[in-house]
Design a protein around this motif. Structure first.
Motif, short mmCIF file in Angstrom:
data_model
loop_
_atom_site.label_atom_id
_atom_site.label_comp_id
_atom_site.label_asym_id
_atom_site.label_seq_id
_atom_site.Cartn_x
_atom_site.Cartn_y
_atom_site.Cartn_z
N LEU A 384 -2.35 19.10 3.70
CA LEU A 384 -1.33 19.90 3.02
C LEU A 384 -1.94 21.15 2.40
O LEU A 384 -1.36 22.24 2.46
N ILE A 385 -3.12 21.00 1.81
CA ILE A 385 -3.79 22.16 1.23
C ILE A 385 -4.11 23.18 2.31
O ILE A 385 -3.93 24.39 2.12
N MET A 386 -4.57 22.70 3.46
CA MET A 386 -4.88 23.60 4.56
C MET A 386 -3.64 24.31 5.09
O MET A 386 -3.72 25.42 5.61
N LEU A 387 -2.47 23.67 4.94
CA LEU A 387 -1.21 24.27 5.41
C LEU A 387 -0.59 25.20 4.37
O LEU A 387 0.51 25.71 4.58
N GLY A 388 -1.29 25.42 3.27
CA GLY A 388 -0.75 26.32 2.25
C GLY A 388 0.15 25.64 1.24
O GLY A 388 1.04 26.28 0.67
N GLU A 389 -0.07 24.33 1.02
CA GLU A 389 0.70 23.57 0.04
C GLU A 389 -0.22 23.02 -1.05
O GLU A 389 -0.26 21.82 -1.30
N PRO A 390 -0.98 23.89 -1.73
CA PRO A 390 -1.94 23.38 -2.72
C PRO A 390 -1.28 22.71 -3.92
O PRO A 390 -1.86 21.79 -4.52
N GLU A 391 -0.07 23.17 -4.30
CA GLU A 391 0.58 22.53 -5.45
C GLU A 391 0.92 21.08 -5.13
O GLU A 391 0.74 20.19 -5.97
N TRP A 392 1.43 20.84 -3.92
CA TRP A 392 1.72 19.46 -3.52
C TRP A 392 0.41 18.68 -3.42
O TRP A 392 0.33 17.52 -3.84
N GLY A 393 -0.63 19.31 -2.88
CA GLY A 393 -1.93 18.65 -2.81
C GLY A 393 -2.44 18.25 -4.18
O GLY A 393 -3.00 17.16 -4.36
N LEU A 394 -2.23 19.13 -5.17
CA LEU A 394 -2.65 18.82 -6.53
C LEU A 394 -1.87 17.65 -7.09
O LEU A 394 -2.44 16.75 -7.72
N ALA A 395 -0.56 17.66 -6.87
CA ALA A 395 0.27 16.55 -7.33
C ALA A 395 -0.16 15.24 -6.69
O ALA A 395 -0.22 14.19 -7.34
N GLU A 396 -0.49 15.29 -5.40
CA GLU A 396 -0.96 14.10 -4.71
C GLU A 396 -2.31 13.65 -5.28
O GLU A 396 -2.55 12.45 -5.43
N GLY A 397 -3.18 14.59 -5.57
CA GLY A 397 -4.47 14.23 -6.14
C GLY A 397 -4.31 13.50 -7.46
O GLY A 397 -4.97 12.48 -7.71
N ASN A 398 -3.44 14.01 -8.32
CA ASN A 398 -3.21 13.35 -9.61
C ASN A 398 -2.63 11.96 -9.42
O ASN A 398 -3.01 11.02 -10.12
N ALA A 399 -1.71 11.84 -8.46
CA ALA A 399 -1.11 10.52 -8.20
C ALA A 399 -2.15 9.55 -7.65
O ALA A 399 -2.20 8.37 -8.02
N LEU A 400 -3.01 10.04 -6.77
CA LEU A 400 -4.02 9.18 -6.16
C LEU A 400 -5.05 8.71 -7.17
O LEU A 400 -5.53 7.57 -7.12
N VAL A 401 -5.41 9.58 -8.11
CA VAL A 401 -6.35 9.19 -9.16
C VAL A 401 -5.77 8.06 -10.00
O VAL A 401 -6.49 7.13 -10.40
N LYS A 402 -4.47 8.11 -10.27
CA LYS A 402 -3.83 7.03 -11.04
C LYS A 402 -3.80 5.73 -10.23
O LYS A 402 -3.98 4.64 -10.78
N LEU A 403 -3.56 5.85 -8.93
CA LEU A 403 -3.48 4.66 -8.08
C LEU A 403 -4.85 4.05 -7.82
O LEU A 403 -4.98 2.82 -7.72
N ALA A 404 -5.87 4.90 -7.69
CA ALA A 404 -7.21 4.42 -7.33
C ALA A 404 -8.26 5.17 -8.14
O ALA A 404 -8.97 6.02 -7.61
N PRO A 405 -8.38 4.87 -9.44
CA PRO A 405 -9.27 5.66 -10.30
C PRO A 405 -10.75 5.53 -9.96
O PRO A 405 -11.55 6.34 -10.41
N GLN A 406 -11.13 4.52 -9.17
CA GLN A 406 -12.53 4.36 -8.77
C GLN A 406 -12.79 4.89 -7.36
O GLN A 406 -13.88 4.64 -6.81
N ASP A 407 -11.84 5.58 -6.80
CA ASP A 407 -11.97 6.11 -5.44
C ASP A 407 -12.37 7.58 -5.53
O ASP A 407 -11.59 8.43 -5.96
N GLU A 408 -13.59 7.88 -5.10
CA GLU A 408 -14.08 9.25 -5.23
C GLU A 408 -13.27 10.24 -4.42
O GLU A 408 -13.16 11.42 -4.77
N THR A 409 -12.66 9.77 -3.32
CA THR A 409 -11.91 10.70 -2.47
C THR A 409 -10.70 11.26 -3.20
O THR A 409 -10.28 12.39 -2.95
N ALA A 410 -10.10 10.49 -4.10
CA ALA A 410 -8.97 11.00 -4.88
C ALA A 410 -9.40 12.21 -5.71
O ALA A 410 -8.65 13.20 -5.82
#
Length: 525
Positions: A384-410
């Motif tokens: 999504l970030i590569m497609l020019g959707e960084p805001e959505w990518g950021l929202a996904e990153g925040n959501a992923l950190v909450k779902l998997a706080p020990q996952d470095e990829t988030a």
């Protein structure tokens, strides 16, 4: 490096050429699979080929998908999700699939409550009503099957204990026996794992076989008591596949289809076990899919199997596709809605072949039907970030950190999104947090090193990262390029030595001439 795909940063002077970038990326994509035989190749059009959808259609799809994903209820979210742009999935099929995946008669939590409180008769009344409905009510196809998948398909010891408690309360209940057998099969699959046979310990196979024997006992008793209990037959097909007993599997399938000629789970399991990688062949897959379509009017779920006529997952993953062929595959293989496993393979494969837009579409539809696929959600966020959707990518990153706080990829998703939005400082913090979780991840080291070298010019931090990269992976050119660029830009002593070491290490390998030339070009003129 984790198994998840992360996109190589190619900012500024760290770009080392397309070939290097894709070699790095492909190294973290999908495991190798056996090539398919040439039967039933995709009929690719020749001559001018139009893209499968316009930029406007893609943007509208992304807008509608994000809006649907904001819905909390999984079933309503799935039903509200947009169909892929440029193809015409049948609403009846996607609706049926949404209900199949998210609409059981009894949830796992409800079943647990009834069993633990001694109300198994009430549970069995609900299951009996579902069994009757799937044979008599329009729109209730595979209702009992989906309930068993969702309520009794757990592979944990806790699930096993619950099934044993049910059987103690009702030892002659076909519903309890079928649920117990289904759980045993899930436990056997967990023991088997997903690795190739040569990489699976013998002890795992032995544990799997012991569990499958128990599954057979329960499932055989279940169908003897209730010959219409289709979930038991479907579990038996899986037992035969895992136990390398095709006679048992096909006997179960024959009995299942005698009871329910339009059984999607039975046909889907047969198609799965007929893939070449499991010892079948494409022609066999085609015969099963074609047979299933004779009953598609009775069960629209069977239309999902059309995507597998060319060879299923292997065909999608191993297509020697150029961008035009990739678009044609999208139009033809995915002309109708497809099962989760096909969308999963297509998402990985399209990304491997550098078709980012199609990868986002495939993965979005996958997450529509299976929102728990965090690896694919992370990969889609990078896309999504590569497609020019960084805001959505950021929202996904925040959501992923909450779902998997020990996952470095988030945290890598967060860092990539912040970098794309111009907040390099926060991006560096995100990448540093990812490194605290996995200090040896060369992808993240490269990402944070790029910021230190090319944005903040924090030469000491950049130098430490470059040396760490060279130490961890001396055959990876990125650390060497980072080191050389610091030596030139700061400037710092030792540039000629770095160029010489790089040339000595990489210059003797055919095909590396471009890399060596790029390294030498860093030398001040």
């Amino acid at each position: 490096m984790t198994s998840r795909v992360r996109w190589l940063l190619v900012f500024g002077v760290l770009v080392v050429g397309g070939a290097l970038g894709w070699a790095t990326y492909l190294g973290h994509a999908v495991p190798p699979v056996r090539p398919l035989p040439p039967a039933a190749p995709l009929q690719v059009r020749r001559g001018p080929i139009q893209p499968p959808f316009t930029d406007g259609e893609l943007k509208q799809f992304l807008k509608d998908a994000r809006q649907a994903e904001a819905m909390a209820d999984p079933l309503q979210r799935c039903l509200a999700y947009p169909e892929p742009p440029g193809v015409h999935w049948t609403k009846a099929v996607t609706s049926a699939y949404c209900h199949y995946l998210f609409d059981p008669v009894v949830t796992a939590a409800q079943a647990r409550d009834l069993i633990e409180n001694g109300h198994v008769s009430e549970l069995e009344q609900k299951l009996s009503a579902a069994e009757q409905a799937q044979f008599s009510q329009e729109g209730a196809q595979s209702l009992l099957d989906r309930t068993y998948n969702l309520a009794f398909g757990g592979s944990t010891d806790d699930t096993r204990a619950l099934m044993d408690a049910w059987k103690r309360q009702a030892p002659d209940s076909p519903f309890a026996l079928a649920a117990s057998g289904t759980a045993y099969v899930a436990m056997a699959q967990r023991q088997r794992g997903s690795a190739y046979a040569q990489k699976t310990p013998q002890s795992s196979f032995e544990a799997m076989h012991r569990l499958l024997e128990r599954a057979r006992e329960d499932l055989d008793r279940a169908v003897a008591l209730d010959p219409r209990l289709t979930p038991a037959y479907v579990a038996m097909i899986y037992v035969g596949a895992l136990d390398s007993d095709p006679a048992y599997a096909f006997s179960a399938a024959k009995r299942a289809l005698h009871v329910d000629p339009a059984s999607y789970p039975a046909y889907a399991r047969l198609v799965w076990m007929s893939q070449p990688k499991w010892g079948g062949n494409v022609a066999q897959m085609q015969r099963i899919v074609d047979a299933s379509q004779q009953h598609a009017k009775q069960n629209p779920l069977l239309l999902l199997l059309l995507s597998e006529r060319s060879g299923g997952e292997d065909y999608v993953e191993n297509c020697a596709c150029n961008p035009f062929d990739e678009d044609d595959l999208y139009r033809k293989v995915f002309a109708e809605a497809a099962p989760v496993r096909m969308l999963m393979s297509a998402g990985w494969a399209a990304a491997n072949r550098n078709n980012i837009a199609l990868s986002v579409v495939y993965r979005s539809e996958l997450l529509r039907f299976d929102p728990g696929q965090l690896d694919h959600r992370e990969s889609r966020a990078f896309n999504l970030i590569m497609l020019g959707e960084p805001e959505w990518g950021l929202a996904e990153g925040n959501a992923l950190v909450k779902l998997a706080p020990q996952d470095e990829t988030a945290y890598d998703v967060l860092g990539q999104a912040h970098r794309a939005l111009g907040d390099a400082g926060q991006a560096a913090n995100d990448f540093e947090q990812a490194l605290r979780l996995n200090p040896t991840d060369t992808w993240t080291l490269t990402a944070v090193g790029d910021i230190y070298v090319n944005v903040t010019h924090d030469w000491d931090k950049g130098w430490a990262v470059a040396n760490r990269l060279v130490q961890l992976s001396p055959e990876d050119p990125r650390g060497w390029f980072m080191r050389a660029n610091i030596q030139r830009a700061q400037p710092r002593d030792g540039l000629e030595q770095t160029i010489a070491e790089f040339t000595s290490r990489f210059g003797t390998t055919p095909g590396n001439e471009g890399l060596v030339a790029q390294m030498k070009a860093i030398r001040p003129q």
